[in-house]
Scaffold this active site. Structure first.
Site, PDB file in Angstrom:
ATOM      1  N   LYS A 184       0.839  -1.201   0.000  1.00  0.00           N
ATOM      2  CA  LYS A 184       0.000   0.000   0.000  1.00  0.00           C
ATOM      3  C   LYS A 184       0.881   1.262   0.000  1.00  0.00           C
ATOM      4  CE  LYS A 184      -3.433  -2.851   0.058  1.00  0.00           C
ATOM      5  NZ  LYS A 184      -4.349  -3.288   1.076  1.00  0.00           N
TER       6      LYS A 184
HETATM    7  C1  PLP Z   1      -5.331  -4.322   1.544  1.00  0.00           C
HETATM    8  C2  PLP Z   1      -6.810  -4.236   1.543  1.00  0.00           C
HETATM    9  C3  PLP Z   1      -7.595  -4.592   2.649  1.00  0.00           C
HETATM   10  C4  PLP Z   1      -7.054  -5.280   3.856  1.00  0.00           C
HETATM   11  O1  PLP Z   1      -5.981  -4.677   4.463  1.00  0.00           O
HETATM   12  P1  PLP Z   1      -4.966  -5.568   5.340  1.00  0.00           P
HETATM   13  O2  PLP Z   1      -4.140  -4.521   6.006  1.00  0.00           O
HETATM   14  O3  PLP Z   1      -4.195  -6.433   4.394  1.00  0.00           O
HETATM   15  O4  PLP Z   1      -5.773  -6.354   6.304  1.00  0.00           O
HETATM   16  C5  PLP Z   1      -8.960  -4.366   2.584  1.00  0.00           C
HETATM   17  N1  PLP Z   1      -9.540  -3.851   1.496  1.00  0.00           N
HETATM   18  C6  PLP Z   1      -8.828  -3.534   0.397  1.00  0.00           C
HETATM   19  C7  PLP Z   1      -9.534  -2.954  -0.783  1.00  0.00           C
HETATM   20  C8  PLP Z   1      -7.447  -3.730   0.390  1.00  0.00           C
HETATM   21  O5  PLP Z   1      -6.742  -3.435  -0.716  1.00  0.00           O
END
Ligand code: PLP
Length: 378
Positions: A184
């Protein structure tokens, strides 16, 4: 093939980040200490939201958001199919039912008309996903939410730093959720956050993060009191100070990283003009945070194989959630429910995009895409 592998996304960690983490390791508080609040305040400052609750990951942030908004058995929450499964799973964690509303073909963002069509007397709210980094049509979603008395949650795990009509993502919904997974925009290793302008929701989220208990260990130590009460069934979804120190340091670099992501995306867009590879569209009133650079291609599987053979880490985001076996077997979902997302799933491919990448990598990827289109398929 001697060219180095280009992943679709990856973190950037520099010496400042390492120094920030090391400083916490030498301090008194490894968890529930001052770095957590500092990181929360910094994200508030960046997004314009008034409250932030940092947690162990983005999925935990989604889970406590559903709990704070009162989702339970019998409740329905409208979600898009074109997302990571966690967006819908968080409703199931609470005994609720995720109901899928199809997306728009040009952006893969949730279609407000499909949302309206999915509303029943049991609908309590909407989780909209700012897919790939572009904010949804929040004006239309607000109108629908107001008309039907629904809550709005932004799954903005792709969209930290994105803007809608000049406003940063973070204040466009009742609760906005971010993830700090290494792919991210900024990372804490694992980590997530809820931001909200509602003091009531903020207090509930804070309690749910730590067992539903009224005070935390540091508050008890500073007030010298031993007494606490558990008033809700909460969880241990806390994040450490070690992680938050990393997040704070990463956040200082976010504006330049968003700019770099946009420059790389524009270079891709320009190269794909009049090409068989068609980029998704960004609305003119939006700043796309470009977590993902997604294109559509008719011969997607061939393109994917040829890119992988050229050491390019292409990916596909996502298998529509309602087509996962768990959903088919337990919720009775099936192909045909969301035709736009299902058609897109046949054609989409995520090309590498992260701020440490240079424009020569974009050129290498574009050339590989063009070669794949030119070569006859066997
Ligand atoms: C990455 C992501 C999540 C979950 O986040 P984590 O930190 O991996 O638990 C939820 N929704 C979307 C759209 C994501 O890209």
């Amino acid at each position: 093939m001697s060219d180095t592998f280009i992943p679709y996304g990856r973190q950037i960690i520099d010496e400042d980040d390492i120094a920030a983490v090391t400083a916490v390791l030498r301090s008194d508080w490894l968890t529930t200490g001052p770095a957590v609040g500092q990181f929360e305040q910094a994200v508030c400052g960046y997004t314009g939201a008034t409250h932030a609750i940092a947690v162990s990951n983005g999925t935990a942030a989604l889970h406590i958001s559903m709990l704070a908004l009162g989702i339970g058995p019998g409740d329905e929450v409208i979600v898009p199919p074109m997302t990571f499964a966690a967006t819908a799973n968080c409703v199931l964690y609470c005994g609720g039912k995720p109901v899928f509303a199809d997306v728009l073909a040009e952006s893969l963002l949730i279609d407000p008309a499909a949302v309206e069509a999915a509303i029943t007397p049991r609908t309590k709210g909407i989780i909209a996903v700012d897919y790939a980094g572009q904010p949804c049509n929040w004006d239309a979603l607000h109108t629908i939410a107001k008309k039907h008395g629904l809550f709005l949650v932004a799954d903005a795990c792709h969209a930290l730093g994105a803007e809608y009509h000049g406003r940063k993502v973070g204040t466009l919904a009742d609760i906005t959720v971010f993830s700090f997974h290494p792919v991210k925009h900024i990372t804490t290793g694992e980590g997530g956050m809820c931001v909200t302008n509602s003091p009531e929701l903020a207090q509930k989220l804070r309690m749910l993060r730590s067992h539903g208990i009224t005070t935390d260990a540091r508050q008890r130590e500073t007030t010298g009191a031993w007494f606490y009460e558990m008033t809700e069934l909460g969880y241990n979804y806390r994040i450490t100070d070690i992680q938050c120190a990393l997040g704070l340091s990463q956040l200082t670099k976010l504006p330049q990283w968003i700019q770099k992501r946009n420059e790389l995306a524009q270079a891709y867009d320009a190269s794909f003009l009049h090409s068989a590879v068609r980029p998704l569209q960004t609305a003119p009133n939006c700043l796309n945070a470009y977590h993902l650079y997604v294109v559509r291609a008719k011969e997607r599987d061939t393109l994917f194989a040829k890119l992988r053979a050229a050491n390019i880490g292409a990916n596909v985001h996502y298998v529509p959630v309602h087509l996962h076996p768990y959903y088919k077997n337990n919720l009775g979902t099936h192909p045909g429910m969301c035709p736009v997302a299902e058609q897109a799933y046949e054609e989409i491919i995520t090309l590498p995009l992260w701020p440490g990448m240079d424009s020569s990598s974009v050129q290498r990827i574009v050339t590989a895409c063009q070669n794949a289109a030119d070569e006859p398929n066997r």
